[in-house]
Design a protein around this motif. Structure first.
Motif, PDB file in Angstrom:
ATOM      1  N   ARG A 231      -6.637  -7.817   1.642  1.00  0.00           N
ATOM      2  CA  ARG A 231      -8.151  -7.926   1.714  1.00  0.00           C
ATOM      3  C   ARG A 231      -8.834  -7.187   2.697  1.00  0.00           C
ATOM      4  O   ARG A 231      -9.637  -6.278   2.547  1.00  0.00           O
ATOM      5  CB  ARG A 231      -8.462  -9.353   1.383  1.00  0.00           C
ATOM      6  N   ALA A 232      -8.199  -7.235   3.935  1.00  0.00           N
ATOM      7  CA  ALA A 232      -8.596  -6.444   4.972  1.00  0.00           C
ATOM      8  C   ALA A 232      -8.628  -5.172   4.807  1.00  0.00           C
ATOM      9  O   ALA A 232      -9.639  -4.320   5.094  1.00  0.00           O
ATOM     10  CB  ALA A 232      -7.954  -7.010   6.171  1.00  0.00           C
ATOM     11  N   PHE A 233      -7.468  -4.407   4.079  1.00  0.00           N
ATOM     12  CA  PHE A 233      -7.198  -2.982   3.995  1.00  0.00           C
ATOM     13  C   PHE A 233      -7.888  -2.511   2.756  1.00  0.00           C
ATOM     14  O   PHE A 233      -7.456  -1.409   2.559  1.00  0.00           O
ATOM     15  CB  PHE A 233      -5.807  -2.709   4.212  1.00  0.00           C
ATOM     16  N   ASP A 234      -8.685  -3.169   2.150  1.00  0.00           N
ATOM     17  CA  ASP A 234      -9.668  -2.717   0.854  1.00  0.00           C
ATOM     18  C   ASP A 234     -10.697  -2.285   1.548  1.00  0.00           C
ATOM     19  O   ASP A 234     -11.415  -3.151   1.749  1.00  0.00           O
ATOM     20  CB  ASP A 234      -9.521  -3.720  -0.272  1.00  0.00           C
ATOM     21  N   PRO A 235     -11.200  -1.179   1.464  1.00  0.00           N
ATOM     22  CA  PRO A 235     -10.815   0.016   0.922  1.00  0.00           C
ATOM     23  C   PRO A 235      -9.795   1.064   1.677  1.00  0.00           C
ATOM     24  O   PRO A 235      -9.536   2.048   1.090  1.00  0.00           O
ATOM     25  CB  PRO A 235     -12.181   0.754   0.167  1.00  0.00           C
ATOM     26  N   TRP A 236      -9.741   0.705   2.989  1.00  0.00           N
ATOM     27  CA  TRP A 236      -8.889   1.543   3.766  1.00  0.00           C
ATOM     28  C   TRP A 236      -8.281   0.807   4.783  1.00  0.00           C
ATOM     29  O   TRP A 236      -8.775  -0.247   5.388  1.00  0.00           O
ATOM     30  CB  TRP A 236      -9.720   2.685   4.216  1.00  0.00           C
ATOM     31  N   PRO A 237      -6.917   1.120   5.055  1.00  0.00           N
ATOM     32  CA  PRO A 237      -5.911   2.109   4.226  1.00  0.00           C
ATOM     33  C   PRO A 237      -5.227   1.765   3.233  1.00  0.00           C
ATOM     34  O   PRO A 237      -4.512   2.576   2.482  1.00  0.00           O
ATOM     35  CB  PRO A 237      -5.153   2.364   5.483  1.00  0.00           C
ATOM     36  N   VAL A 238      -5.533   0.549   2.659  1.00  0.00           N
ATOM     37  CA  VAL A 238      -5.040  -0.066   1.336  1.00  0.00           C
ATOM     38  C   VAL A 238      -3.580  -0.379   1.748  1.00  0.00           C
ATOM     39  O   VAL A 238      -2.784   0.326   2.147  1.00  0.00           O
ATOM     40  CB  VAL A 238      -5.054   0.781   0.270  1.00  0.00           C
ATOM     41  N   ALA A 239      -3.318  -1.532   1.388  1.00  0.00           N
ATOM     42  CA  ALA A 239      -1.916  -2.340   1.788  1.00  0.00           C
ATOM     43  C   ALA A 239      -0.812  -1.505   0.895  1.00  0.00           C
ATOM     44  O   ALA A 239      -1.097  -0.953  -0.195  1.00  0.00           O
ATOM     45  CB  ALA A 239      -2.048  -3.613   1.385  1.00  0.00           C
ATOM     46  N   GLU A 240       0.308  -1.410   1.213  1.00  0.00           N
ATOM     47  CA  GLU A 240       1.457  -0.804   0.491  1.00  0.00           C
ATOM     48  C   GLU A 240       2.758  -1.706   0.455  1.00  0.00           C
ATOM     49  O   GLU A 240       2.822  -2.561   1.419  1.00  0.00           O
ATOM     50  CB  GLU A 240       1.912   0.652   1.113  1.00  0.00           C
ATOM     51  N   GLY A 241       3.352  -1.649  -0.668  1.00  0.00           N
ATOM     52  CA  GLY A 241       4.500  -2.305  -0.647  1.00  0.00           C
ATOM     53  C   GLY A 241       5.411  -1.897  -1.931  1.00  0.00           C
ATOM     54  O   GLY A 241       4.891  -1.295  -2.994  1.00  0.00           O
ATOM     55  N   SER A 242       6.658  -2.540  -2.090  1.00  0.00           N
ATOM     56  CA  SER A 242       7.454  -2.151  -3.040  1.00  0.00           C
ATOM     57  C   SER A 242       7.708  -3.040  -3.935  1.00  0.00           C
ATOM     58  O   SER A 242       7.845  -4.373  -3.845  1.00  0.00           O
ATOM     59  CB  SER A 242       8.947  -1.626  -2.626  1.00  0.00           C
ATOM     60  N   ILE A 243       7.619  -2.938  -5.531  1.00  0.00           N
ATOM     61  CA  ILE A 243       7.725  -3.900  -6.557  1.00  0.00           C
ATOM     62  C   ILE A 243       8.983  -3.331  -7.318  1.00  0.00           C
ATOM     63  O   ILE A 243       8.804  -2.142  -7.915  1.00  0.00           O
ATOM     64  CB  ILE A 243       6.622  -3.967  -7.422  1.00  0.00           C
ATOM     65  N   ALA A 244       9.965  -4.242  -7.221  1.00  0.00           N
ATOM     66  CA  ALA A 244      11.240  -3.774  -7.895  1.00  0.00           C
ATOM     67  C   ALA A 244      11.773  -2.082  -7.678  1.00  0.00           C
ATOM     68  O   ALA A 244      11.834  -1.634  -8.738  1.00  0.00           O
ATOM     69  CB  ALA A 244      11.121  -4.084  -9.604  1.00  0.00           C
ATOM     70  N   GLY A 245      11.650  -1.835  -6.498  1.00  0.00           N
ATOM     71  CA  GLY A 245      12.013  -0.567  -6.289  1.00  0.00           C
ATOM     72  C   GLY A 245      10.944   0.579  -6.152  1.00  0.00           C
ATOM     73  O   GLY A 245      11.388   1.748  -5.798  1.00  0.00           O
ATOM     74  N   GLU A 246       9.620   0.235  -6.627  1.00  0.00           N
ATOM     75  CA  GLU A 246       8.753   1.368  -6.793  1.00  0.00           C
ATOM     76  C   GLU A 246       7.646   1.083  -5.624  1.00  0.00           C
ATOM     77  O   GLU A 246       7.197   0.101  -5.728  1.00  0.00           O
ATOM     78  CB  GLU A 246       8.004   1.398  -8.112  1.00  0.00           C
ATOM     79  N   ALA A 247       7.434   2.238  -4.804  1.00  0.00           N
ATOM     80  CA  ALA A 247       6.419   1.865  -3.678  1.00  0.00           C
ATOM     81  C   ALA A 247       4.953   2.132  -4.470  1.00  0.00           C
ATOM     82  O   ALA A 247       4.721   3.133  -5.128  1.00  0.00           O
ATOM     83  CB  ALA A 247       6.863   3.208  -2.647  1.00  0.00           C
ATOM     84  N   LEU A 248       4.020   1.100  -3.988  1.00  0.00           N
ATOM     85  CA  LEU A 248       2.924   1.087  -4.677  1.00  0.00           C
ATOM     86  C   LEU A 248       1.722   0.747  -3.622  1.00  0.00           C
ATOM     87  O   LEU A 248       2.214   0.326  -2.471  1.00  0.00           O
ATOM     88  CB  LEU A 248       2.668  -0.106  -5.783  1.00  0.00           C
ATOM     89  N   ARG A 249       0.728   1.150  -4.027  1.00  0.00           N
ATOM     90  CA  ARG A 249      -0.560   0.711  -3.131  1.00  0.00           C
ATOM     91  C   ARG A 249      -0.928  -0.603  -3.781  1.00  0.00           C
ATOM     92  O   ARG A 249      -0.972  -0.934  -4.985  1.00  0.00           O
ATOM     93  CB  ARG A 249      -1.693   1.641  -3.147  1.00  0.00           C
ATOM     94  N   ILE A 250      -0.990  -1.792  -3.007  1.00  0.00           N
ATOM     95  CA  ILE A 250      -1.374  -3.086  -3.499  1.00  0.00           C
ATOM     96  C   ILE A 250      -3.019  -3.417  -3.208  1.00  0.00           C
ATOM     97  O   ILE A 250      -3.284  -3.595  -2.027  1.00  0.00           O
ATOM     98  CB  ILE A 250      -0.517  -4.225  -2.809  1.00  0.00           C
ATOM     99  N   TRP A 251      -3.740  -3.501  -4.091  1.00  0.00           N
ATOM    100  CA  TRP A 251      -5.142  -3.563  -4.144  1.00  0.00           C
ATOM    101  C   TRP A 251      -5.681  -4.869  -4.186  1.00  0.00           C
ATOM    102  O   TRP A 251      -6.698  -5.141  -3.562  1.00  0.00           O
ATOM    103  CB  TRP A 251      -5.881  -2.692  -5.188  1.00  0.00           C
TER     104      TRP A 251
END
Length: 313
Positions: A231-251
């Motif tokens: 929540r804090a990093f929306d809209p910047w820098p946007v949280a990042e994490g991997s889901i089942a091996g794929e790196a994603l931005r988590i909004w």
């Protein structure tokens, strides 16, 4: 004999500052100049782009100054020539030397987006959400040489809602800042001297500038902490994490108080409601993501592209 209008120099740069500039204009005071940061490269073409405050000032036909620094004698002479009664500073981004602070007859006011002395510094809005604070607010402060250490003139408070993001709290505090500034100006224009409250020496915290490296989610941490990070990093820098091996931005995500035996970061379940990821404590249900080169999408749309994750346990 009628009084001359209050002469204000306004200093600010980002979108957060614009409502405060408008409040100065609407107060009946005279905004004699607007100081803002130099144009910076922005967008895919890295084209030099004016700050939101410069754009607003230009639309109102106000003189604009964009020095790289306020330290030189020449820049200070230019500022002094505006003969300001008051300088209003809102997220300007440059340090004001002592000589500048002493130039206006009434000194310099700052609109700061926290309840001082908590969260002095550059990123008070995001730090308050990250820390799980129950409330935030804006302080109208008389500036002095220290970093956000000056006495508080007026204050407005607001609860931090469970679903507030950095963006939603930013917008609310931006308007609250304009409201508290408008009240301060109205009272001074009426001849009142605002009472200054010295900041407490207890409870001092510093809101250090955000760094993109902080965006990475560590699933060994509690889900509640990760939800606040998202929540804090929306809209910047946007949280990042991997889901089942794929790196994603988590909004968007929500913490669920649920026991599990999964490895931190592993997918416990996936459905239209979201993708449940194991955390060091509890579960983080991810509800909106962004793939590399893509746009923000719901977890349901993401699962359409990765149907193998549906119903996984």
């Amino acid at each position: 004999m009628s009084r001359l209008p209050l002469r204000i120099v306004f200093a600010g740069t980002p979108e957060f500052s614009v409502p405060c500039l408008e409040a100065c204009r609407a107060s009946g005071a005279e905004v004699v100049a607007v100081y803002t940061q130099p144009d910076r490269p922005a967008g895919r073409g890295r084209k030099l782009t004016p700050s939101p405050v410069k754009a607003a000032a230009a639309a109102d036909g106000l003189p604009v100054e964009q020095p790289e620094s306020l330290k030189s004698a020449e820049v200070q002479q230019t500022l002094a020539a505006y003969r300001a009664d008051l300088m209003v500073v809102v997220a300007y981004g440059l340090i004001l030397p002592r000589k500048v602070l002493a130039l206006p007859r009434l000194g310099c006011w700052n609109v700061h987006a926290s309840l001082l002395p908590r969260w002095r510094g550059a990123a008070p809005i995001q730090r308050a959400i990250l820390a799980g604070d129950a409330e935030s607010g804006v302080d109208l402060m008389q500036m002095e040489a220290g970093l956000d250490t000056g006495p508080v003139l007026l204050e407005r408070r607001t609860p931090i809602a469970p679903h507030d993001t950095g963006g939603s709290l930013h917008d609310r505090l931006s308007q609250l800042g304009a409201d508290v500034l408008a009240e301060g100006l109205q009272r001074v224009l009426a001849g009142e001297t605002l009472a200054a409250r010295t900041q407490s020496e207890e409870g001092v915290t510093y809101a250090h500038k955000l760094d993109k490296s902080e965006a990475q989610l560590d699933f060994a941490r509690p889900a509640t902490a990760l939800e606040r990070q998202v929540r804090a990093f929306d809209p910047w820098p946007v949280a990042e994490g991997s889901i089942a091996g794929e790196a994603l931005r988590i909004w968007a995500a929500e913490a669920i108080d649920m026991p599990h035996t999964g490895t931190p970061g592993s997918v416990l379940a996936a459905s239209r409601e979201g993708i449940d990821l194991a955390c060091g404590q509890g579960v983080l249900r991810v509800t909106a993501v962004q793939r590399a080169g893509g746009k923000r999408i719901t977890a349901a749309d993401y699962l359409n592209a990765r149907p193998e994750l549906r119903g996984s346990r």
